[in-house]
Design an enzyme around this catalytic site. Sequence first.
Site, PDB file in Angstrom:
ATOM      1  CG  ASP A 149       1.601   1.432   8.050  1.00  0.00           C
ATOM      2  OD1 ASP A 149       0.778   0.518   8.071  1.00  0.00           O
ATOM      3  OD2 ASP A 149       2.720   1.326   7.521  1.00  0.00           O
ATOM      4  CG  HIS A 222       1.670  -2.724   7.131  1.00  0.00           C
ATOM      5  ND1 HIS A 222       1.852  -1.414   6.741  1.00  0.00           N
ATOM      6  CD2 HIS A 222       2.337  -3.471   6.224  1.00  0.00           C
ATOM      7  CE1 HIS A 222       2.585  -1.385   5.638  1.00  0.00           C
ATOM      8  NE2 HIS A 222       2.900  -2.625   5.309  1.00  0.00           N
ATOM      9  CB  SER A 560       5.893  -2.830   3.998  1.00  0.00           C
ATOM     10  OG  SER A 560       4.762  -2.381   3.335  1.00  0.00           O
TER      11      SER A 560
END
Length: 775
Positions: A149, A222, A560
């Site tokens: 990520d 994220h 996600s």
Amino acid sequence: MECLMQFLLLIFIASLLICITATPNPIPKPYVIYMGNSEPNRIQIHSQISESSHLELLSSIVPRRESERIELIHHYSHAFSGFSAMLTESEASALSGHNGVVSVFPDPILQLHTTRSWDFLESDLGMKHSGTPTYQQHLSSDIIIGVIDTGIWPESPSFRDEGIGQIPSRWKGVCMEGHGFKKSNCNRKLIGARYYNNQFTSSGKQTLTKEVRSSPRDSVGHGTHTASTAAGAHVKNASYYGLAQGIARGGSPSARIAAYKACSEGGCSGATLLKAIDDAIKDGVDIISISIGLSSIFQPDFLEDPIAIGAFHAEQMGVMVVCSAGNDGPDPYTVVNTAPWIFTVAASNIDRNFLSAIVLGNGKTFQGTSINFSNLTRSKMYPLVFGEKVAAKFAPASEARNCYPGSLDYNKIAGHIVVCVNEDPTISRKIKKMVLKDARAIGIILIGEDNKDVPFDADVFPFSQVGNLEGHQILEYINSTKNSSATILPTKEVNGYRPSPIVASFSSRGPSGLAENILKPDVMAPGTGILAAMIPPSDEPGSVPIGKKPSLFAIKSGTSMACPHVTGAAAFIKSIHGRWSPSMIKSALMTTATTYNNLRKPVTNTTNYFANPHETGVGEINPLRALNPGLVFETVAEDYIRFLCYYGYSKKNIRSMSKANTNCPRNSSEDLISNINYPSISIKTLNRQQKAKVITRTVTNVGPLNATYIATVHSPEGLVVKVTPNKLVFSEGVQRISYKVSFYGKEAHGGYNFGSLTWLDGRHYVHTVFAVNVE
Ligand SMILES: *[C@@H]1O[C@H](CO)[C@@H](O)[C@H](O)[C@H]1NC(C)=O
Ligand SMILES: *[C@@H]1O[C@H](CO)[C@@H](O)[C@H](O)[C@H]1NC(C)=O
Ligand SMILES: *[C@@H]1O[C@H](CO)[C@@H](O)[C@H](O)[C@H]1NC(C)=O
Ligand SMILES: *[C@@H]1O[C@H](CO)[C@@H](O)[C@H](O)[C@H]1NC(C)=O
Ligand SMILES: *[C@@H]1O[C@H](CO)[C@@H](O)[C@H](O)[C@H]1NC(C)=O
Ligand SMILES: *[C@@H]1O[C@H](CO)[C@@H](O)[C@H](O)[C@H]1NC(C)=O
Ligand SMILES: *[C@@H]1O[C@H](CO)[C@@H](O)[C@H](O)[C@H]1NC(C)=O
Ligand SMILES: CC(=O)N[C@H]1CO[C@H](CO)[C@@H](O)[C@@H]1O
């Protein structure tokens, strides 16, 4: 004269033709050269040998005078073989014909699967209310999750290691030091961190600052959010400025995390992602979590998709790969990451919503969705206008009603609450908010169904979104008086929200455009309003409510966020059933998934229709039930090889990819893909005129040795489904049994027919979903 003109014209046309047909682009750009399986037994030595042989191969293609390009950007040698390098188009095509080369493709850019418009959303990991069961583990778990990520924020309380045992001895990874990141930032929870200096090389040049490039530290948020959702430690009293308050924890709070920073805000280089997968497998992770994907519009073939390639080899080495389905819903054929060896996750809402009340001057109240730090109160009303009525000079009404940038007369909206419609998804909620904030409006009431299920985080700006029905009433009210007014109250959290789960509107839908004979997505998990760890907010005014400390958590939505829920659940199952293969864990989570909501009705979509398996997969995961699935479908290496055969890849390529010396069945065809031993069934075409189509499956008993299962079929009217045998008797000597399912569609309605076949033994419930397209 005329003659000359004609002559010139001819030359012109000729040169045009040359331009069109001649030389491919001579400017070098990054390519991935995938060369199949690595030599299994000689990894150590092999790594060096293959590096020099790859360089040799490269120098046979790149002209001597450009020797600076004879360099491997990435070199893959652990789980699979290949490299990435700067090549021109013609060099790339020359390489692709080379012996040992499976595929050559331009390094693609993959996107992070947070929601479409970067409207970062709401929500909850305080799994207390979330409908996702909380699973206590008393022992510390040795399961290692690799999160590929945007990196990690190691100071987050979610990555503390209190009460967690020694790092498993089989761990071979590293904690790379970098800008603002020391070895001591890793601990017994965050056991590994890597970054890749050459992350984003789409145009061959670096676009990121050195600080961002040369550190595993997350500058986007994220990666921190997804890692803490999968395996964050318990954090008491976590909340987003008081919202979603409770204990935050990941799906497997005692599992270990290894962060691989292959992405930045702009996305991820496919070549780098492939390197991260290769490293993660070498380092010894058990499960890889990837909340990233290629665009659903330009889905390449599996052998030109870095995630599909990397995941294939991971699965062959016993490493499970879990991926997000994408956020391009609700249109069909938008699901990505659809290879059968990938666990593909769709997103649902949870039973928590965030409502911001709109109070009109006539006393009427509407509940809209959003997360806001509004400081307005019920006691004071503000003038209310519709964007269309306060258009700037020359701005079309169609733009003003959507509150386009530049379409509104700032003098008429300062001090007002403005109503906007949401007819054009390209003007995101974030942009509308910026426009109105800039114009000194008091707040915004947004009318639209799109993303209504995904509360928008508007910081301190009063914001509330209502659907078209309520919106129409608000517009009627504005019409009905010269003196319309309203206010927007602070957000309230609503728990026990019904119905839930619902398929999130943004969640990408099946069928799979690449292989329609495999049902995708596989499962659904919470993906709207997920509270999880976050990097500290920026200093930008408005990002932290006045008088509050910056939040260490944030509420976001997207597939996600759904993907790491499944990763955490898989880690939980693996911690108890250590010997189960990735496909057994996947099967357990699939056959025990639920298709019912908290009203005990079938799951619906955001427009209140029953949702079908192209929206939900086989249903919402139920990790506790998945611990005791009774029977599992084992999808073995040979199944995946046969998939490649049936799909139509060349024998030469399949041989390079597989470890064993394989042969494709002589009569390979796409139809036979339905026959690989998958925990669901999809049939792309069932011809009405044809005889029954027969599918084979094999189940393995992982429950009590003596067990008898009986089949129950639910199928839509007209579709005849028969199971033979319809009784399976397991004993000490019989642990695996095959059965046949036949589908006969003469009387069925056209298009996709959905149903299920369930095996019951009185204790276990093995639910398998089918999707059959009748023509
Ligand atoms: C929990 O968090 C809230 C909001 O951040 C705060 O007001 C409250 O004092 C905290 N409670 C405890 C027991 O720490
Ligand atoms: C919900 O399902 C119905 C029926 O299949 C479909 O027409 C509609 O477009 C779906 N809505 C969404 C938001 O997916
Ligand atoms: C609300 O907060 C803003 C600053 O964010 C301030 O300018 C405004 O005066 C406040 N309004 C009320 C009614 O307190
Ligand atoms: C408001 O009035 C305008 C005409 O002034 C009309 O076109 C519009 O349809 C009305 N809107 C509603 C919701 O009644
Ligand atoms: C306008 O609205 C305000 C508050 O809603 C009210 O006090 C006032 O009397 C209204 N004026 C007219 C002319 O309707
Ligand atoms: C095709 O292959 C399958 C499995 O490889 C085999 O069972 C079947 O008999 C074959 N059919 C024909 C017509 O050869
Ligand atoms: C299973 O059944 C067999 C035969 O009925 C019996 O001998 C055996 O003890 C049983 N095993 C278990 C674990 O119940
Ligand atoms: C979600 C959120 O932070 N809501 C806030 C809205 O504004 C009021 C008043 O400032 C706060 O009390 C809420 O917490």
